[in-house]
Design an enzyme around this catalytic site. Sequence first.
Site, PDB file in Angstrom:
ATOM      1  N   CYS A 111      -2.001   7.494   0.140  1.00 44.50           N
ATOM      2  CA  CYS A 111      -1.678   6.898  -1.149  1.00 44.50           C
ATOM      3  C   CYS A 111      -2.777   7.245  -2.135  1.00 44.50           C
ATOM      4  O   CYS A 111      -3.967   7.201  -1.787  1.00 44.50           O
ATOM      5  CB  CYS A 111      -1.573   5.380  -0.978  1.00 44.50           C
ATOM      6  SG  CYS A 111      -1.182   4.488  -2.488  1.00 44.50           S
ATOM      7  N   HIS A 154       8.104   3.993  -0.070  1.00 39.08           N
ATOM      8  CA  HIS A 154       6.674   3.845  -0.388  1.00 39.08           C
ATOM      9  C   HIS A 154       6.492   3.397  -1.840  1.00 39.08           C
ATOM     10  O   HIS A 154       5.737   2.465  -2.118  1.00 39.08           O
ATOM     11  CB  HIS A 154       5.967   5.182  -0.135  1.00 39.08           C
ATOM     12  CG  HIS A 154       4.498   5.173  -0.392  1.00 39.08           C
ATOM     13  ND1 HIS A 154       3.571   5.294   0.619  1.00 39.08           N
ATOM     14  CD2 HIS A 154       3.774   5.072  -1.541  1.00 39.08           C
ATOM     15  CE1 HIS A 154       2.347   5.260   0.101  1.00 39.08           C
ATOM     16  NE2 HIS A 154       2.447   5.133  -1.214  1.00 39.08           N
ATOM     17  N   GLU A 155       7.203   4.064  -2.760  1.00 37.06           N
ATOM     18  CA  GLU A 155       7.046   3.733  -4.187  1.00 37.06           C
ATOM     19  C   GLU A 155       7.648   2.371  -4.524  1.00 37.06           C
ATOM     20  O   GLU A 155       7.073   1.606  -5.304  1.00 37.06           O
ATOM     21  CB  GLU A 155       7.634   4.835  -5.063  1.00 37.06           C
ATOM     22  CG  GLU A 155       6.961   6.189  -4.892  1.00 37.06           C
ATOM     23  CD  GLU A 155       5.439   6.145  -4.952  1.00 37.06           C
ATOM     24  OE1 GLU A 155       4.881   5.404  -5.788  1.00 37.06           O
ATOM     25  OE2 GLU A 155       4.800   6.852  -4.155  1.00 37.06           O
ATOM     26  N   HIS A 158       5.343  -0.326  -3.666  1.00 33.32           N
ATOM     27  CA  HIS A 158       4.337  -0.559  -4.716  1.00 33.32           C
ATOM     28  C   HIS A 158       4.858  -1.543  -5.764  1.00 33.32           C
ATOM     29  O   HIS A 158       4.108  -2.385  -6.258  1.00 33.32           O
ATOM     30  CB  HIS A 158       3.973   0.745  -5.430  1.00 33.32           C
ATOM     31  CG  HIS A 158       2.905   1.538  -4.767  1.00 33.32           C
ATOM     32  ND1 HIS A 158       1.637   1.056  -4.533  1.00 33.32           N
ATOM     33  CD2 HIS A 158       2.908   2.807  -4.292  1.00 33.32           C
ATOM     34  CE1 HIS A 158       0.911   1.983  -3.942  1.00 33.32           C
ATOM     35  NE2 HIS A 158       1.658   3.063  -3.781  1.00 33.32           N
TER      36      HIS A 158
END
Length: 184
Positions: A111, A154-155, A158
């Site tokens: 990341c 993953h995004e 966030h």
Amino acid sequence: MILMKDIVRDGDPVLRQVAQKLTFPLSDHYRKLADDMMEYLVNSQDPKIAAKHQLRAGVGLAAPQVGEGVSMAALLVPDDKGEIIFKEVYVNPEIISESVRKTCLSEGEGCLSVDKVIDGYVPRPNKVTVHYWTVDGEEKTIRLKGYPAIVSGHEIDHLNGHLFYDRINKENPFALDEDTIVIY
């Protein structure tokens, strides 16, 4: 142009907050943010530009990673030969369905906001359906599989205040279910 100095690092509270939904039409500020985030990804994947500006390569960048607590993420996903297979800016994305079968990257995940290597597999759904809006306000629903599904997860993590290492098995970082697909 976004540079590494602009990337918020692990420990900053914005990375652990749920991002605020955006409304349409997007302001010029958020349209520029979308362009700037995608520009970072494009530049970071170009070896000459990345070296010149000391950019770490990235395939996704969420707004909280540049200090903006809003629900937006840019994705620029190459295949194993470096050809782009998915390019999009998500606004207000949600994963609305996911496969039971998991997948993960053989080398684990990294990341831009996490400077250290954290060993372990990061199991994610092999297939996801993502509902989102484009920067222009077009509503879309897409199905993704494999690497694009991993990057999307993953995004979107966030945007929900989660980091990749939250998904690593704390007792056995390299433990996987039998049917997990390991890629790359």
